[in-house]
Write a protein that holds these residues in place. Sequence first.
Motif, PDB file in Angstrom:
ATOM      1  N   PRO A 157       0.846  -1.195   0.000  1.00  0.00           N
ATOM      2  CA  PRO A 157       0.000   0.000   0.000  1.00  0.00           C
ATOM      3  C   PRO A 157       0.888   1.254   0.000  1.00  0.00           C
ATOM      4  CG  PRO A 157      -0.376  -1.336   1.977  1.00  0.00           C
ATOM      5  CD  PRO A 157       0.676  -2.005   1.186  1.00  0.00           C
ATOM      6  N   GLU A 158       0.389   2.327  -0.563  1.00  0.00           N
ATOM      7  CA  GLU A 158       1.181   3.546  -0.693  1.00  0.00           C
ATOM      8  C   GLU A 158       1.735   4.040   0.646  1.00  0.00           C
ATOM      9  OE1 GLU A 158       0.746   7.934  -2.657  1.00  0.00           O
ATOM     10  OE2 GLU A 158      -0.313   6.261  -3.607  1.00  0.00           O
ATOM     11  N   ARG A 159       0.986   3.839   1.714  1.00  0.00           N
ATOM     12  CA  ARG A 159       1.450   4.297   3.031  1.00  0.00           C
ATOM     13  C   ARG A 159       2.724   3.561   3.473  1.00  0.00           C
ATOM     14  NH1 ARG A 159      -2.741   0.803   4.029  1.00  0.00           N
ATOM     15  NH2 ARG A 159      -2.304  -0.845   5.553  1.00  0.00           N
ATOM     16  N   ASN A 160       3.010   2.423   2.853  1.00  0.00           N
ATOM     17  CA  ASN A 160       4.205   1.648   3.202  1.00  0.00           C
ATOM     18  C   ASN A 160       5.325   1.771   2.175  1.00  0.00           C
ATOM     19  OD1 ASN A 160       2.984   0.757   5.542  1.00  0.00           O
ATOM     20  ND2 ASN A 160       2.233  -1.134   4.624  1.00  0.00           N
ATOM     21  N   HIS A 161       5.185   2.645   1.203  1.00  0.00           N
ATOM     22  CA  HIS A 161       6.222   2.796   0.185  1.00  0.00           C
ATOM     23  C   HIS A 161       7.559   3.250   0.779  1.00  0.00           C
ATOM     24  CE1 HIS A 161       3.792   2.734  -3.803  1.00  0.00           C
ATOM     25  NE2 HIS A 161       3.508   1.717  -3.014  1.00  0.00           N
ATOM     26  N   ARG A 162       7.528   3.872   1.938  1.00  0.00           N
ATOM     27  CA  ARG A 162       8.776   4.284   2.584  1.00  0.00           C
ATOM     28  C   ARG A 162       9.599   3.072   3.009  1.00  0.00           C
ATOM     29  NH1 ARG A 162       6.623   2.738   6.962  1.00  0.00           N
ATOM     30  NH2 ARG A 162       5.290   3.597   8.486  1.00  0.00           N
ATOM     31  N   LEU A 163       8.964   1.898   3.067  1.00  0.00           N
ATOM     32  CA  LEU A 163       9.652   0.667   3.460  1.00  0.00           C
ATOM     33  C   LEU A 163      10.261  -0.080   2.269  1.00  0.00           C
ATOM     34  CD1 LEU A 163       6.964  -0.596   5.997  1.00  0.00           C
ATOM     35  CD2 LEU A 163       9.095   0.631   6.506  1.00  0.00           C
ATOM     36  N   ILE A 164      10.052   0.433   1.074  1.00  0.00           N
ATOM     37  CA  ILE A 164      10.544  -0.260  -0.124  1.00  0.00           C
ATOM     38  C   ILE A 164      12.063  -0.464  -0.072  1.00  0.00           C
ATOM     39  CG2 ILE A 164      10.864  -0.041  -2.637  1.00  0.00           C
ATOM     40  CD1 ILE A 164       7.928   0.884  -2.782  1.00  0.00           C
ATOM     41  N   PRO A 165      12.870   0.534   0.277  1.00  0.00           N
ATOM     42  CA  PRO A 165      14.322   0.282   0.330  1.00  0.00           C
ATOM     43  C   PRO A 165      14.708  -0.859   1.283  1.00  0.00           C
ATOM     44  CG  PRO A 165      13.901   2.635   0.332  1.00  0.00           C
ATOM     45  CD  PRO A 165      12.567   1.959   0.506  1.00  0.00           C
ATOM     46  N   ALA A 166      14.062  -0.933   2.435  1.00  0.00           N
ATOM     47  CA  ALA A 166      14.346  -2.019   3.385  1.00  0.00           C
ATOM     48  C   ALA A 166      13.935  -3.367   2.799  1.00  0.00           C
ATOM     49  CB  ALA A 166      13.621  -1.770   4.707  1.00  0.00           C
ATOM     50  N   ASN A 167      12.796  -3.393   2.107  1.00  0.00           N
ATOM     51  CA  ASN A 167      12.346  -4.631   1.480  1.00  0.00           C
ATOM     52  C   ASN A 167      13.293  -5.061   0.363  1.00  0.00           C
ATOM     53  OD1 ASN A 167       9.679  -5.622   2.636  1.00  0.00           O
ATOM     54  ND2 ASN A 167       9.298  -3.445   2.419  1.00  0.00           N
ATOM     55  N   ILE A 168      13.818  -4.103  -0.381  1.00  0.00           N
ATOM     56  CA  ILE A 168      14.781  -4.427  -1.438  1.00  0.00           C
ATOM     57  C   ILE A 168      16.049  -5.032  -0.826  1.00  0.00           C
ATOM     58  CG2 ILE A 168      16.331  -3.413  -3.175  1.00  0.00           C
ATOM     59  CD1 ILE A 168      13.993  -1.504  -3.905  1.00  0.00           C
ATOM     60  N   ARG A 169      16.498  -4.495   0.289  1.00  0.00           N
ATOM     61  CA  ARG A 169      17.670  -5.066   0.964  1.00  0.00           C
ATOM     62  C   ARG A 169      17.396  -6.511   1.393  1.00  0.00           C
ATOM     63  NH1 ARG A 169      17.878   0.107   2.903  1.00  0.00           N
ATOM     64  NH2 ARG A 169      16.945  -0.387   4.909  1.00  0.00           N
ATOM     65  N   ALA A 170      16.174  -6.782   1.863  1.00  0.00           N
ATOM     66  CA  ALA A 170      15.814  -8.139   2.275  1.00  0.00           C
ATOM     67  C   ALA A 170      15.778  -9.083   1.071  1.00  0.00           C
ATOM     68  CB  ALA A 170      14.462  -8.131   2.988  1.00  0.00           C
ATOM     69  N   ILE A 171      15.232  -8.617  -0.048  1.00  0.00           N
ATOM     70  CA  ILE A 171      15.213  -9.425  -1.277  1.00  0.00           C
ATOM     71  C   ILE A 171      16.646  -9.738  -1.703  1.00  0.00           C
ATOM     72  CG2 ILE A 171      14.700  -9.337  -3.765  1.00  0.00           C
ATOM     73  CD1 ILE A 171      12.136  -7.689  -2.950  1.00  0.00           C
ATOM     74  N   GLU A 172      17.499  -8.725  -1.702  1.00  0.00           N
ATOM     75  CA  GLU A 172      18.907  -8.913  -2.101  1.00  0.00           C
ATOM     76  C   GLU A 172      19.627  -9.897  -1.179  1.00  0.00           C
ATOM     77  OE1 GLU A 172      20.195  -4.839  -1.951  1.00  0.00           O
ATOM     78  OE2 GLU A 172      19.620  -4.457  -4.044  1.00  0.00           O
ATOM     79  N   ALA A 173      19.362  -9.800   0.126  1.00  0.00           N
ATOM     80  CA  ALA A 173      20.016 -10.699   1.081  1.00  0.00           C
ATOM     81  C   ALA A 173      19.569 -12.140   0.874  1.00  0.00           C
ATOM     82  CB  ALA A 173      19.714 -10.250   2.509  1.00  0.00           C
ATOM     83  N   GLY A 174      18.281 -12.353   0.656  1.00  0.00           N
ATOM     84  CA  GLY A 174      17.776 -13.699   0.402  1.00  0.00           C
ATOM     85  C   GLY A 174      18.339 -14.271  -0.888  1.00  0.00           C
ATOM     86  N   ALA A 175      18.412 -13.442  -1.907  1.00  0.00           N
ATOM     87  CA  ALA A 175      18.957 -13.882  -3.196  1.00  0.00           C
ATOM     88  C   ALA A 175      20.434 -14.233  -3.067  1.00  0.00           C
ATOM     89  CB  ALA A 175      18.746 -12.800  -4.251  1.00  0.00           C
ATOM     90  N   ALA A 176      21.179 -13.409  -2.358  1.00  0.00           N
ATOM     91  CA  ALA A 176      22.622 -13.640  -2.216  1.00  0.00           C
ATOM     92  C   ALA A 176      22.897 -14.971  -1.515  1.00  0.00           C
ATOM     93  CB  ALA A 176      23.260 -12.479  -1.459  1.00  0.00           C
ATOM     94  N   LEU A 177      22.156 -15.248  -0.456  1.00  0.00           N
ATOM     95  CA  LEU A 177      22.381 -16.502   0.260  1.00  0.00           C
ATOM     96  C   LEU A 177      21.953 -17.717  -0.560  1.00  0.00           C
ATOM     97  CD1 LEU A 177      22.188 -16.138   4.030  1.00  0.00           C
ATOM     98  CD2 LEU A 177      22.859 -18.226   2.885  1.00  0.00           C
ATOM     99  N   ALA A 178      20.861 -17.596  -1.293  1.00  0.00           N
ATOM    100  CA  ALA A 178      20.395 -18.713  -2.123  1.00  0.00           C
ATOM    101  C   ALA A 178      21.380 -18.999  -3.244  1.00  0.00           C
ATOM    102  CB  ALA A 178      19.008 -18.403  -2.683  1.00  0.00           C
ATOM    103  N   ARG A 179      21.996 -17.964  -3.805  1.00  0.00           N
ATOM    104  CA  ARG A 179      22.972 -18.161  -4.903  1.00  0.00           C
ATOM    105  C   ARG A 179      24.182 -18.962  -4.450  1.00  0.00           C
ATOM    106  NH1 ARG A 179      22.129 -12.630  -5.913  1.00  0.00           N
ATOM    107  NH2 ARG A 179      20.538 -12.421  -7.505  1.00  0.00           N
ATOM    108  N   LYS A 180      24.521 -18.876  -3.173  1.00  0.00           N
ATOM    109  CA  LYS A 180      25.683 -19.603  -2.651  1.00  0.00           C
ATOM    110  C   LYS A 180      25.463 -21.110  -2.635  1.00  0.00           C
ATOM    111  CE  LYS A 180      27.430 -15.840   0.159  1.00  0.00           C
ATOM    112  NZ  LYS A 180      27.712 -15.367   1.516  1.00  0.00           N
ATOM    113  N   GLN A 181      24.220 -21.519  -2.780  1.00  0.00           N
ATOM    114  CA  GLN A 181      23.927 -22.957  -2.748  1.00  0.00           C
ATOM    115  C   GLN A 181      23.896 -23.462  -4.148  1.00  0.00           C
ATOM    116  OE1 GLN A 181      21.001 -24.217   0.122  1.00  0.00           O
ATOM    117  NE2 GLN A 181      21.155 -22.243   1.130  1.00  0.00           N
TER     118      GLN A 181
END
Length: 181
Positions: A157-181
């Motif tokens: 929701p638009e009221r949570n768009h300020r959290l998008i950068p934090a969510n992107i960091r979480a996506i990147e962290a999950g992707a980075a760890l999965a790539r190691k496998q």
Amino acid sequence: MRHDVFIAGYGGQGVLLAGNLLSYAAIHEGNNVSFLPAYGVEKRGGSAMCTVVFANGDTGSPVVGHPSVSVILNQLSFDKYAAKVRQGGICIVNSSLVESAGVDLPGVKIVRVPMNQIALDLGDVRMVNMVACGAYVASTAALAQGSLEEALKKALPERNHRLIPANIRAIEAGAALARKQ
């Protein structure tokens, strides 16, 4: 090409938001999408699951008995659904909450990512679903990571768009760890 993913956990882990995010990312890439959410009657802590099917052509039914990919966020869901992943498929497991050592799923690749720990390290356990989505894109290459990031604008929701950068960091962290496998 047709892709399907089954996501399961308990209420409060953001299972349905994860499915929604993957759906919007697939639409962003020009795919047709079927999304089927399902959850228990409990407000928090009950079962939550969803199926996302996307393809550049017809998707067919969102009911998938044996998914090609499952994302499992808790032990109960692992015990109940992990064996349903089809041969040649992938089971992405939240190793923070799921004990899967010694479990044999013949013909299925198990990707273990400590999703809760990653989310906690990033400052908010509620981002476990974003970590899971990152692990999904890295493990399958079914969607581009950039599409997930674009889809956040529609899924949140638009009221949570300020959290998008934090969510992107979480996506990147999950992707980075999965790539190691």
